[in-house]
Scaffold this motif. Sequence first.
Motif, PDB file in Angstrom:
ATOM      1  N   ILE A  99       8.669  11.388   1.540  1.00 24.65           N
ATOM      2  CA  ILE A  99       8.426  10.503   0.404  1.00 24.65           C
ATOM      3  C   ILE A  99       7.086   9.810   0.565  1.00 24.65           C
ATOM      4  O   ILE A  99       6.606   9.596   1.671  1.00 24.65           O
ATOM      5  N   ARG A 100       6.490   9.528  -0.561  1.00 28.02           N
ATOM      6  CA  ARG A 100       5.265   8.732  -0.631  1.00 28.02           C
ATOM      7  C   ARG A 100       5.521   7.641  -1.660  1.00 28.02           C
ATOM      8  O   ARG A 100       6.049   7.910  -2.734  1.00 28.02           O
ATOM      9  N   GLY A 101       5.148   6.418  -1.295  1.00 26.22           N
ATOM     10  CA  GLY A 101       5.349   5.329  -2.234  1.00 26.22           C
ATOM     11  C   GLY A 101       4.713   4.057  -1.735  1.00 26.22           C
ATOM     12  O   GLY A 101       4.218   3.974  -0.612  1.00 26.22           O
ATOM     13  N   LYS A 102       4.746   3.053  -2.596  1.00 30.28           N
ATOM     14  CA  LYS A 102       4.169   1.751  -2.271  1.00 30.28           C
ATOM     15  C   LYS A 102       5.217   0.933  -1.537  1.00 30.28           C
ATOM     16  O   LYS A 102       6.320   0.722  -2.033  1.00 30.28           O
ATOM     17  N   GLU A 129       0.853  -1.189   0.000  1.00 26.70           N
ATOM     18  CA  GLU A 129       0.000   0.000   0.000  1.00 26.70           C
ATOM     19  C   GLU A 129       0.886   1.235   0.000  1.00 26.70           C
ATOM     20  O   GLU A 129       2.044   1.185   0.377  1.00 26.70           O
ATOM     21  N   ARG A 130       0.303   2.371  -0.404  1.00 26.50           N
ATOM     22  CA  ARG A 130       1.066   3.620  -0.424  1.00 26.50           C
ATOM     23  C   ARG A 130       1.153   4.188   0.986  1.00 26.50           C
ATOM     24  O   ARG A 130       0.157   4.271   1.685  1.00 26.50           O
ATOM     25  N   VAL A 144       7.830   6.068  -6.193  1.00 26.34           N
ATOM     26  CA  VAL A 144       8.060   7.028  -5.122  1.00 26.34           C
ATOM     27  C   VAL A 144       8.020   8.461  -5.643  1.00 26.34           C
ATOM     28  O   VAL A 144       8.543   8.758  -6.716  1.00 26.34           O
ATOM     29  N   GLU A 145       7.395   9.324  -4.856  1.00 20.34           N
ATOM     30  CA  GLU A 145       7.489  10.762  -5.082  1.00 20.34           C
ATOM     31  C   GLU A 145       8.212  11.345  -3.880  1.00 20.34           C
ATOM     32  O   GLU A 145       7.759  11.208  -2.745  1.00 20.34           O
TER      33      GLU A 145
END
Length: 134
Positions: free
Chosen positions: A72-75, A60-61, A90-91
């Motif tokens: 950072i945001r990512g799975k 999940e993110r 990832v952002e």
Amino acid sequence: PTPTPATPPLDLQPPSDTPPLPRTPPSSSNTPPANVTAAMAEEDATVKEPLDLIRLSLDERIYVKLRGEREIRGKLHAYDQHLNMILGDVEEVITTVEIDDETYEEIIKTTKRAVRYLFVRGDAVTLVSPPLRT
């Protein structure tokens, strides 16, 4: 020394007058009954330790705040007990604050980048936020 008495060999065969045990046919699948599956799923979804929250966020993110004004945001693909993580899609947002030499005003700059896969070292992590669950 005293001699030890000899022990007779064990007879592991049942007596001939004992009826054989009934045989149950093997089950057609290895899946547990529905009530056991539900209990297992409920147990898997409980949070008893801090890392359980991370375990429930696999695939999940998530949002991760790092030292050095990085976010950072990512799975979440994998993690370990040190909070080393592998994230996908990832952002990353890096925030820097500069001071103007003439006006002494703070200038806040944000830099964004997209990364396909990222390894995050656990000692840089300051916060992990799992996805919202409703």
